[in-house]
Design a protein around this motif. Sequence first.
Motif, short mmCIF file in Angstrom:
data_model
loop_
_atom_site.label_atom_id
_atom_site.label_comp_id
_atom_site.label_asym_id
_atom_site.label_seq_id
_atom_site.Cartn_x
_atom_site.Cartn_y
_atom_site.Cartn_z
N GLN A 46 -25.83 41.01 -52.24
CA GLN A 46 -25.46 42.43 -51.08
C GLN A 46 -25.11 42.54 -50.34
O GLN A 46 -24.74 42.86 -49.82
CB GLN A 46 -26.89 43.11 -52.69
N ARG A 47 -26.26 42.20 -49.46
CA ARG A 47 -26.18 42.19 -48.41
C ARG A 47 -25.19 41.34 -48.28
O ARG A 47 -24.09 41.68 -46.26
CB ARG A 47 -27.09 41.26 -47.44
N ASP A 48 -24.85 40.10 -48.18
CA ASP A 48 -22.57 39.70 -47.89
C ASP A 48 -22.10 40.48 -48.43
O ASP A 48 -21.01 40.78 -47.57
CB ASP A 48 -22.85 38.67 -48.92
N VAL A 49 -21.83 41.13 -49.44
CA VAL A 49 -20.87 42.34 -49.85
C VAL A 49 -21.08 43.45 -48.70
O VAL A 49 -20.24 43.37 -48.27
CB VAL A 49 -21.83 42.39 -51.04
N GLY A 60 -32.79 50.44 -48.92
CA GLY A 60 -31.52 49.36 -47.89
C GLY A 60 -30.76 47.78 -48.43
O GLY A 60 -29.65 48.41 -47.46
N TYR A 61 -30.68 48.11 -49.51
CA TYR A 61 -29.25 47.45 -50.28
C TYR A 61 -28.35 47.54 -51.26
O TYR A 61 -27.20 47.42 -51.05
CB TYR A 61 -30.28 45.83 -50.82
N SER A 62 -28.56 49.09 -50.70
CA SER A 62 -27.37 50.13 -51.12
C SER A 62 -27.51 49.83 -52.74
O SER A 62 -26.40 49.30 -53.83
CB SER A 62 -26.46 49.71 -51.06
N LEU A 63 -28.26 49.40 -53.60
CA LEU A 63 -28.63 49.44 -55.51
C LEU A 63 -29.02 50.27 -55.64
O LEU A 63 -29.86 51.10 -55.27
CB LEU A 63 -29.53 48.51 -55.71
N ASP A 64 -28.55 50.98 -57.18
CA ASP A 64 -29.18 51.78 -57.62
C ASP A 64 -31.09 52.53 -57.96
O ASP A 64 -31.05 50.64 -58.28
CB ASP A 64 -28.50 51.86 -59.21
N PRO A 65 -31.65 53.15 -57.80
CA PRO A 65 -32.51 53.53 -57.58
C PRO A 65 -33.29 52.57 -58.98
O PRO A 65 -33.07 52.95 -60.11
CB PRO A 65 -32.75 54.50 -57.84
N GLY A 66 -34.31 51.80 -58.80
CA GLY A 66 -35.28 50.87 -60.19
C GLY A 66 -34.35 49.90 -59.84
O GLY A 66 -34.61 48.79 -61.08
N THR A 67 -33.12 49.82 -59.78
CA THR A 67 -32.73 48.25 -59.80
C THR A 67 -34.02 46.90 -59.32
O THR A 67 -34.16 45.73 -60.52
CB THR A 67 -31.34 47.88 -59.04
N ALA A 68 -34.33 47.34 -58.64
CA ALA A 68 -35.30 45.48 -58.07
C ALA A 68 -36.26 45.29 -59.19
O ALA A 68 -36.59 44.79 -59.46
CB ALA A 68 -36.00 45.94 -56.75
N ARG A 113 -31.18 50.87 -42.57
CA ARG A 113 -30.80 51.86 -44.22
C ARG A 113 -31.91 52.07 -44.88
O ARG A 113 -31.53 52.72 -45.63
CB ARG A 113 -29.58 50.65 -44.55
N GLY A 114 -33.19 51.92 -44.42
CA GLY A 114 -34.36 52.25 -45.32
C GLY A 114 -34.62 51.24 -45.47
O GLY A 114 -35.63 51.73 -46.58
N GLY A 115 -34.66 50.36 -45.78
CA GLY A 115 -35.14 48.79 -46.15
C GLY A 115 -36.26 49.07 -45.81
O GLY A 115 -36.55 49.48 -44.79
N PRO A 116 -36.87 47.85 -46.27
CA PRO A 116 -38.04 46.83 -45.62
C PRO A 116 -38.21 46.54 -44.28
O PRO A 116 -37.07 46.35 -44.33
CB PRO A 116 -38.72 45.92 -47.33
#
Length: 161
Positions: A19-22, A64-72, A33-36
Amino acid sequence: MTPVYHPRATELAALLVRQRDVLGISASSIVGRGGPTKPTCLAYEAGRIPVRINDETLDKIDVGYSLDPGTARAILEPDTSFLADLETIVRNHLEAGERAIQRLSETSENGEGKERADDWLRANAILQMLLDSRRHQTEHRETPAATSLPGVSLVKGNKQD
């Protein structure tokens, strides 16, 4: 003492790196971006993810990684509640089948009961294989392509330094 990491750490790590690469951004940019924190990002991307993570950190990863909420959380703690329902359905089906086979075997004079019993047993074997396959997939999930993960949306962004 050797540190113990989350059993699904490699799955989440692979997604975060991809995701960071994308997004085309650095680990430092994830923080903005609000990440850790950057050390947390780098540790998680390397697969050093603790067994227990607090909700705030999981939320920050998603943001921070622009994932949908709850993905991690979904990757680290997949929902397997459907298995209990599926097992109940299969168990009830098997029990009903056994009763039906018994009745057919007792009442059939021309062997029709045996033929139906064999059909029922084949159907039960197929259901059991499907249940076992689904359980195995859930318990030993390979790292899938990020685009095939439920709840994951890859976002293309501009390359940042």
